[in-house]
Write a protein that holds these residues in place. Structure first.
Motif, PDB file in Angstrom:
ATOM      1  N   ASN A 118      -9.528  24.314 -13.583  1.00  0.00           N
ATOM      2  CA  ASN A 118     -10.387  25.066 -12.655  1.00  0.00           C
ATOM      3  C   ASN A 118     -10.641  26.505 -13.100  1.00  0.00           C
ATOM      4  OD1 ASN A 118     -11.917  25.525 -10.340  1.00  0.00           O
ATOM      5  ND2 ASN A 118     -10.148  26.204  -9.145  1.00  0.00           N
ATOM      6  N   SER A 123     -16.444  27.314 -10.253  1.00  0.00           N
ATOM      7  CA  SER A 123     -16.477  26.139  -9.365  1.00  0.00           C
ATOM      8  C   SER A 123     -16.671  26.508  -7.894  1.00  0.00           C
ATOM      9  CB  SER A 123     -15.170  25.346  -9.501  1.00  0.00           C
ATOM     10  OG  SER A 123     -14.073  26.107  -8.994  1.00  0.00           O
ATOM     11  N   VAL A 125     -14.268  26.854  -5.859  1.00  0.00           N
ATOM     12  CA  VAL A 125     -13.183  26.259  -5.052  1.00  0.00           C
ATOM     13  C   VAL A 125     -11.828  26.710  -5.592  1.00  0.00           C
ATOM     14  CG1 VAL A 125     -14.551  24.215  -4.466  1.00  0.00           C
ATOM     15  CG2 VAL A 125     -12.968  24.121  -6.410  1.00  0.00           C
ATOM     16  N   LYS A 139     -11.781  15.593  -4.046  1.00  0.00           N
ATOM     17  CA  LYS A 139     -13.095  16.234  -3.879  1.00  0.00           C
ATOM     18  C   LYS A 139     -13.171  17.527  -4.683  1.00  0.00           C
ATOM     19  CE  LYS A 139     -14.149  14.455   0.722  1.00  0.00           C
ATOM     20  NZ  LYS A 139     -14.109  14.752   2.164  1.00  0.00           N
ATOM     21  N   ARG A 140     -12.097  18.302  -4.620  1.00  0.00           N
ATOM     22  CA  ARG A 140     -12.087  19.576  -5.350  1.00  0.00           C
ATOM     23  C   ARG A 140     -12.012  19.343  -6.864  1.00  0.00           C
ATOM     24  NH1 ARG A 140      -9.603  24.315  -1.539  1.00  0.00           N
ATOM     25  NH2 ARG A 140     -10.228  23.378   0.443  1.00  0.00           N
ATOM     26  N   TRP A 142     -13.289  16.724  -8.554  1.00  0.00           N
ATOM     27  CA  TRP A 142     -14.608  16.333  -9.047  1.00  0.00           C
ATOM     28  C   TRP A 142     -15.514  17.563  -9.179  1.00  0.00           C
ATOM     29  CZ3 TRP A 142     -12.519  12.418 -10.637  1.00  0.00           C
ATOM     30  CH2 TRP A 142     -12.013  11.362  -9.891  1.00  0.00           C
ATOM     31  N   ASN A 143     -15.421  18.452  -8.194  1.00  0.00           N
ATOM     32  CA  ASN A 143     -16.209  19.693  -8.225  1.00  0.00           C
ATOM     33  C   ASN A 143     -15.862  20.516  -9.472  1.00  0.00           C
ATOM     34  OD1 ASN A 143     -16.984  22.460  -7.734  1.00  0.00           O
ATOM     35  ND2 ASN A 143     -17.312  21.926  -5.595  1.00  0.00           N
ATOM     36  N   CYS A 144     -14.547  20.673  -9.721  1.00  0.00           N
ATOM     37  CA  CYS A 144     -14.077  21.471 -10.876  1.00  0.00           C
ATOM     38  C   CYS A 144     -14.525  20.855 -12.200  1.00  0.00           C
ATOM     39  CB  CYS A 144     -12.555  21.555 -10.888  1.00  0.00           C
ATOM     40  SG  CYS A 144     -11.875  22.486  -9.539  1.00  0.00           S
ATOM     41  N   ASP A 146     -17.072  18.848 -12.868  1.00  0.00           N
ATOM     42  CA  ASP A 146     -18.512  19.006 -13.084  1.00  0.00           C
ATOM     43  C   ASP A 146     -18.914  20.453 -13.365  1.00  0.00           C
ATOM     44  OD1 ASP A 146     -19.795  16.620 -13.245  1.00  0.00           O
ATOM     45  OD2 ASP A 146     -20.303  16.467 -11.120  1.00  0.00           O
ATOM     46  N   ALA A 147     -18.265  21.380 -12.649  1.00  0.00           N
ATOM     47  CA  ALA A 147     -18.655  22.793 -12.779  1.00  0.00           C
ATOM     48  C   ALA A 147     -18.074  23.465 -14.018  1.00  0.00           C
ATOM     49  CB  ALA A 147     -18.218  23.565 -11.523  1.00  0.00           C
ATOM     50  N   ARG A 179     -18.798  10.122  -8.763  1.00  0.00           N
ATOM     51  CA  ARG A 179     -17.965  11.238  -8.284  1.00  0.00           C
ATOM     52  C   ARG A 179     -18.274  12.476  -9.111  1.00  0.00           C
ATOM     53  NH1 ARG A 179     -16.978   9.085  -3.583  1.00  0.00           N
ATOM     54  NH2 ARG A 179     -15.685   7.208  -3.649  1.00  0.00           N
ATOM     55  N   ILE A 180     -18.568  12.236 -10.398  1.00  0.00           N
ATOM     56  CA  ILE A 180     -18.990  13.326 -11.287  1.00  0.00           C
ATOM     57  C   ILE A 180     -20.311  12.922 -11.929  1.00  0.00           C
ATOM     58  CG2 ILE A 180     -16.693  14.284 -11.764  1.00  0.00           C
ATOM     59  CD1 ILE A 180     -16.595  12.666 -14.325  1.00  0.00           C
TER      60      ILE A 180
END
Length: 407
Positions: A118, A123, A125, A139-140, A142-144, A146-147, A179-180
């Motif tokens: 991260n 991200s 988050v 959820k966090r 997948w966000n990390c 991708d970002a 998810r990603i």
């Protein structure tokens, strides 16, 4: 005003033995030029991860082999080279190395991957240590991913210690399940249990397509080369000529375990320093081998309940007093009952003793095998120690309760 101050005489400031002891730490990751005897394995790992250099999906990979055969070392070394090569082409590859012996739950794995890759400012988050459910951690994550990355590599050391393999399914299917969308994930699973894939759930078996690779043990000559590459951990001339060949020969007897060879060499240096000797000699190596084995066994049974130690002690007594080295549960149980009485422990049932023996087999403290009694007569388990009974006994007697057996 002078900045000089007197040194505290309690401490030693000049190390007469080691020039850089960190080179002999297990966590030390040597440069590629110091890695010996693993060219083919390195190429195979590189082949699986190669697509990541271009931002594409790497192959998932399971690596098997006995302890000390270089599985974790090669995985980390090749992965770091992938990260470096990818960055030259503007591709952002990150990796998370996780010891599943310490973090074995789904939530712990997902949280740790997230924390390692991260970048909160990118991200948006954070990944807290506690306070989120497993679903929220995913959820966090997948966000990390991708970002913050183009490719995320996840190395799961001792993967067989995972409490639940569902995390493997979710990681391997993250792209397919949307998810990603901006990144991809590669998994490297490392285990000394070659039959680990048989234990996977059907859902994981069907979703996790992978390559598999087996690392053979090092031979004595390779171990000599490995130790020679780390000899600069010592001052020049400190290690006598017979030390490295002897250390290598002793470790080669134990399935070619490089980790053990390095441990023995480091402990030999520490013993020489403690005894005030100017050189590391053969006698230091022999004493260090015993200490290394005792340390490793202590680590294996650290935190084991006294009942488990009493059962191991029973197996040790049987091994010491017999010409054979493996025993059925029933015989161990009878010996265990005697041990329990002597140290005032409540005797467990034979079924529970059998379960604890299986747990110790899983932890690689002992080896258990099922043996058929003949057609229609079922089978029974036989168990044997994997360590010298003298070492096992010495370690077990350090327990406050079992120590009474020494008197």
């Amino acid at each position: 005003m002078s900045n000089t101050h007197e040194r505290d005489p309690l401490f030693q400031y000049d190390d007469p033995i080691f020039a850089d002891e960190r080179l002999l730490e297990i966590t030390h990751l040597p440069g590629p030029d110091r890695i010996v005897g693993r060219d083919d394995e390195m190429k195979s790992v590189a082949e699986a991860l190669n697509p990541a250099i271009f931002g594409s999906q790497p192959s998932h990979l399971f690596i098997f082999g006995k302890t000390g055969t270089g599985k974790s070392l090669i995985s980390r070394s090749v992965t770091e080279r992938v990260v470096s090569e990818a960055s030259n082409d503007g591709v952002n590859v990150k990796y998370a190395f996780i010891d599943c012996g310490e973090q074995n739950t789904e939530a712990a794995i997902v949280k740790t991957i997230g924390q390692k890759i991260n970048e909160p400012e990118t991200s948006g988050v954070s990944i807290p240590d506690r306070g989120l459910g497993t679903g929220d951690y995913y959820k966090r994550l997948w966000n990390c991913i991708d970002a913050c990355t183009d490719v995320t590599l996840v190395i799961l050391d001792e993967i067989d210690m995972l409490e639940d393999d569902e995390v493997l399914r979710k990681l391997s299917r993250a792209g397919e399940n949307r998810r990603i969308s901006e990144s991809s994930i590669g998994i490297i699973g490392i285990s000394n249990k070659i039959d680990y894939p048989d234990q996977l759930s059907e859902r994981v078996k069907s979703s996790l397509s992978r390559d598999e690779l087996v690392f053979p043990p090092y031979d004595a000559n390779q171990l000599v080369d490995i130790l020679d590459k780390r000899k600069d951990a010592f001052h020049d001339g400190v290690v006598t000529d017979d030390v490295i060949p002897l250390t290598s020969a002793l470790a080669a007897q134990e399935h070619g375990d490089a980790r053990k060879a390095i441990d023995i060499l480091r402990n030999a240096g520490r013993l020489a320093k403690k005894q005030g000797d100017a050189n590391v000699k053969e006698r230091h190596v022999r004493a260090a081998k015993e200490k290394t084995e005792a340390d490793r066994f202590s680590e294996l049974i650290a935190g084991s309940p006294q009942q488990a130690k009493a059962i191991l002690y029973a197996l040790t007594i049987l091994t010491e007093n017999s010409t054979q080295d493996e025993f059925p549960t029933k015989i161990i149980y009878k010996q265990y009952q005697q041990v329990a009485r002597k140290v005032d422990l409540d005797s467990l049932s034979e079924r529970r003793v059998q379960e604890i023996l299986q747990e110790q087999n899983f932890l690689n403290v002992i080896q258990s095998e099922r043996e058929g009694r003949g057609r229609g007569k079922g089978s029974h388990a036989k168990h044997r120690l994997l360590e010298d009974p003298e070492i096992v006994k010495k370690v077990l007697l350090q327990d406050s309760r079992l120590g009474e057996l020494a008197s």
